[in-house]
Design an enzyme around this catalytic site. Structure first.
Site, PDB file in Angstrom:
ATOM      1  N   ASN A   1     -10.355   0.061   0.165  1.00  0.00           N
ATOM      2  CA  ASN A   1      -9.125  -0.159   0.054  1.00  0.00           C
ATOM      3  C   ASN A   1      -8.365  -0.546  -1.292  1.00  0.00           C
ATOM      4  OD1 ASN A   1      -6.209  -0.515   0.721  1.00  0.00           O
ATOM      5  ND2 ASN A   1      -6.321  -1.290   2.590  1.00  0.00           N
TER       6      ASN A   1
ATOM      7  N   CYS B   1       0.791  -1.295  -0.081  1.00  0.00           N
ATOM      8  CA  CYS B   1      -0.024  -0.081  -0.026  1.00  0.00           C
ATOM      9  C   CYS B   1       0.794   1.357   0.032  1.00  0.00           C
ATOM     10  CB  CYS B   1      -0.905   0.028   1.175  1.00  0.00           C
ATOM     11  SG  CYS B   1      -1.906  -1.421   1.241  1.00  0.00           S
TER      12      CYS B   1
ATOM     13  N   HIS C   1      -3.305   6.971   3.120  1.00  0.00           N
ATOM     14  CA  HIS C   1      -3.903   5.496   2.765  1.00  0.00           C
ATOM     15  C   HIS C   1      -5.120   5.249   3.329  1.00  0.00           C
ATOM     16  CE1 HIS C   1      -3.944   1.615   1.249  1.00  0.00           C
ATOM     17  NE2 HIS C   1      -3.902   1.070   2.592  1.00  0.00           N
TER      18      HIS C   1
HETATM   19  O1  UT7 Z   1      -3.816  -1.731   3.623  1.00  0.00           O
HETATM   20  C1  UT7 Z   1      -3.876  -2.139   5.208  1.00  0.00           C
HETATM   21  C2  UT7 Z   1      -4.755  -2.837   5.025  1.00  0.00           C
HETATM   22  N1  UT7 Z   1      -5.546  -3.374   6.107  1.00  0.00           N
HETATM   23  C3  UT7 Z   1      -6.100  -2.550   7.097  1.00  0.00           C
HETATM   24  O2  UT7 Z   1      -5.932  -1.468   7.009  1.00  0.00           O
HETATM   25  C4  UT7 Z   1      -6.852  -3.480   8.032  1.00  0.00           C
HETATM   26  C5  UT7 Z   1      -6.847  -2.557   9.486  1.00  0.00           C
HETATM   27  N2  UT7 Z   1      -7.855  -3.296  10.412  1.00  0.00           N
HETATM   28  C6  UT7 Z   1      -9.171  -3.102  10.488  1.00  0.00           C
HETATM   29  O3  UT7 Z   1      -9.601  -2.145   9.648  1.00  0.00           O
HETATM   30  C7  UT7 Z   1     -10.057  -3.579  11.311  1.00  0.00           C
HETATM   31  O4  UT7 Z   1      -9.179  -4.563  12.261  1.00  0.00           O
HETATM   32  C8  UT7 Z   1     -11.007  -4.636  10.562  1.00  0.00           C
HETATM   33  C9  UT7 Z   1     -12.136  -3.734  10.014  1.00  0.00           C
HETATM   34  C10 UT7 Z   1     -10.431  -5.539   9.652  1.00  0.00           C
HETATM   35  C11 UT7 Z   1     -11.544  -5.626  11.678  1.00  0.00           C
HETATM   36  O5  UT7 Z   1     -12.309  -4.762  12.773  1.00  0.00           O
HETATM   37  P1  UT7 Z   1     -12.151  -5.337  14.279  1.00  0.00           P
HETATM   38  O6  UT7 Z   1     -13.108  -4.503  15.051  1.00  0.00           O
HETATM   39  O7  UT7 Z   1     -10.757  -5.441  14.533  1.00  0.00           O
HETATM   40  O8  UT7 Z   1     -13.004  -6.961  14.193  1.00  0.00           O
HETATM   41  P2  UT7 Z   1     -12.395  -8.188  14.394  1.00  0.00           P
HETATM   42  O9  UT7 Z   1     -11.451  -8.750  13.374  1.00  0.00           O
HETATM   43  O10 UT7 Z   1     -11.683  -8.355  15.864  1.00  0.00           O
HETATM   44  O11 UT7 Z   1     -13.755  -9.253  14.468  1.00  0.00           O
HETATM   45  C12 UT7 Z   1     -14.714  -8.880  15.382  1.00  0.00           C
HETATM   46  C13 UT7 Z   1     -15.785  -9.942  15.095  1.00  0.00           C
HETATM   47  C14 UT7 Z   1     -15.415 -11.274  14.820  1.00  0.00           C
HETATM   48  O12 UT7 Z   1     -16.438 -12.124  15.427  1.00  0.00           O
HETATM   49  P3  UT7 Z   1     -16.218 -12.865  17.053  1.00  0.00           P
HETATM   50  O13 UT7 Z   1     -15.226 -13.575  17.035  1.00  0.00           O
HETATM   51  O14 UT7 Z   1     -16.287 -11.648  17.881  1.00  0.00           O
HETATM   52  O15 UT7 Z   1     -17.623 -13.674  17.178  1.00  0.00           O
HETATM   53  C15 UT7 Z   1     -15.221 -11.631  13.454  1.00  0.00           C
HETATM   54  O16 UT7 Z   1     -15.723 -12.964  13.103  1.00  0.00           O
HETATM   55  O17 UT7 Z   1     -16.478  -9.488  13.936  1.00  0.00           O
HETATM   56  C16 UT7 Z   1     -16.273 -10.710  13.020  1.00  0.00           C
HETATM   57  N3  UT7 Z   1     -16.425 -10.135  11.642  1.00  0.00           N
HETATM   58  C17 UT7 Z   1     -17.362 -10.062  10.850  1.00  0.00           C
HETATM   59  N4  UT7 Z   1     -18.792 -10.115  11.163  1.00  0.00           N
HETATM   60  C18 UT7 Z   1     -19.391  -9.381   9.844  1.00  0.00           C
HETATM   61  C19 UT7 Z   1     -15.261  -9.959  10.937  1.00  0.00           C
HETATM   62  N5  UT7 Z   1     -15.434  -9.472   9.679  1.00  0.00           N
HETATM   63  C20 UT7 Z   1     -16.790  -9.611   9.720  1.00  0.00           C
HETATM   64  C21 UT7 Z   1     -17.770  -9.189   8.646  1.00  0.00           C
HETATM   65  N6  UT7 Z   1     -18.846  -8.923   8.825  1.00  0.00           N
HETATM   66  N7  UT7 Z   1     -17.297  -8.573   7.397  1.00  0.00           N
END
Ligand code: UT7
Length: 319
Positions: A275, A110, A245
């Site tokens: 993204n 990125c 970004h």
């Molecule tokens: O270019 C760089 C690229 N990457 C980034 O910039 C990513 C940076 N990180 C983020 O933006 C965030 O960490 C995310 C948006 C990816 C994730 O947010 P989070 O608040 O850290 O969520 P998490 O991964 O901790 O997941 C929380 C819950 C989980 O369920 P449980 O285990 O609590 O039951 C996931 O399974 O949300 C669930 N989950 C979803 N639910 C519905 C994860 N993705 C999804 C989804 N829809 N798309």
């Protein structure tokens, strides 16, 4: 000798995929995606190749710059998702444009557009180029695992470009950093068919520790902006536009709060694009330019970050 930006351009695929569209085949929803990311939809390639998007963005930048392909001395493309592993995406761009200058790719995820700007700056400094086309083009839809709701909802496809000309003030400051950590965000290479290969062959799809990237994103934006201002001898408050970004709205708003900068100076394009890896920064810059929001003399800070973990940051005086 330094450079100035003569023109910018961008191109997106026609198909817009909304959060609701994704919920038709994934266990996800707009209620989950939008508040956590700021993304409402993303553009995804259907019939478009990355070559075509790259050339459309390049032609727009060349037209804005008043430069023809035969006047280019170099083409650099930032991509991790090109239509070809060999040759470089930049070679396909050169062929389609009808340019005959050297062309190669840089791979810095990125942060790639700013890494490419720094490489171009070296050519200007050595007097080896008068006009350079820098393209960032990504087809993230071919890298993500469409069964992994935690990652595929975040990304989109697109391309953006800038034509640089020798002479001028830029960059006022430039910083490239790598905090090496492959596992946090990676896509394994293609497996191949070697009968001798005894290594593991994981699927060639994107895997990411989202929370660690999130924290890295906020801290690297803040450090980069502070460092750019210090190197250029200006105050952070003097910077007129911040083009960061476009990974997650919450990363942007956390960085804005921590830096104490005016939120209105921070460009956003991720709501309708998601993204697009290295294409995010030049695409957001192109939108600012085409909206007539940047005026000569203004200071523009660019910060890209992601896999590597790489960060590229650059401060420009708009000319
Ligand atoms: O270019 C760089 C690229 N990457 C980034 O910039 C990513 C940076 N990180 C983020 O933006 C965030 O960490 C995310 C948006 C990816 C994730 O947010 P989070 O608040 O850290 O969520 P998490 O991964 O901790 O997941 C929380 C819950 C989980 O369920 P449980 O285990 O609590 O039951 C996931 O399974 O949300 C669930 N989950 C979803 N639910 C519905 C994860 N993705 C999804 C989804 N829809 N798309």
């Amino acid at each position: 000798m330094s450079f100035r930006i003569l023109g910018t351009g961008s191109a997106l695929p026609a198909r817009s995929v909304t959060n609701d569209d994704l919920s038709e085949f994934l266990d996800t929803s707009d209620e989950w995606i939008f508040p956590r990311t700021g993304i409402k939809s993303r553009r995804i390639c259907t019939t478009e190749s990355l070559d075509e998007l790259s050339v459309e963005a390049s032609r727009a930048a060349l037209e804005a710059a008043g430069v023809t392909p035969d006047q280019l001395d170099l083409i650099i493309c930032s991509t991790t998702s090109g239509d070809h592993l060999i040759p470089a995406e930049a070679c396909a761009i050169a062929e389609l444009l009808g340019a005959s200058c050297p062309a190669f790719d840089v791979s810095a995820a990125c942060a790639g557009f700013i890494f490419a700007l720094d490489v171009a700056d070296g050519y200007f400094a050595r007097g080896r180029a008068e006009r350079v086309l820098v393209v960032a083009a990504e087809k993230m839809s071919r890298l993500v695992d469409w069964e992994d709701r935690a990652t595929c909802v975040l990304f989109g496809d697109g391309a953006a470009a800038a034509v640089l000309g020798a002479g001028g003030l830029n960059p006022l400051a430039m910083s490239l950093t790598t905090d090496p950590s492959v596992e946090i965000l990676h896509v394994p290479g293609v497996g191949g068919t070697s009968p001798y290969d005894q290594t593991e062959r994981p699927a060639s799809v994107l895997a990411m520790e989202g929370r660690r990237v999130f924290k890295f994103g906020v801290s690297t934006i803040c450090t980069s902006v502070t460092e750019l201002a210090r190197e250029a001898g200006v105050a952070v408050e003097d910077i007129d536009h911040f083009v960061f970004h476009q990974a997650n709205e919450r990363i942007l708003s956390s960085a804005v709060a921590r830096l104490g900068i005016d939120d209105a100076k921070v460009t956003r394009s991720l709501a309708e694009t998601g993204n697009i890896s290295s294409a995010c920064v030049p695409l957001a810059l192109d939108r600012l330019v085409r909206a007539g929001k940047i005026t000569p003399g203004q200071l523009v800070a660019l910060v890209g970050f992601g896999a590597g973990l790489d960060t590229g940051a650059c401060l420009l005086r708009w000319e």
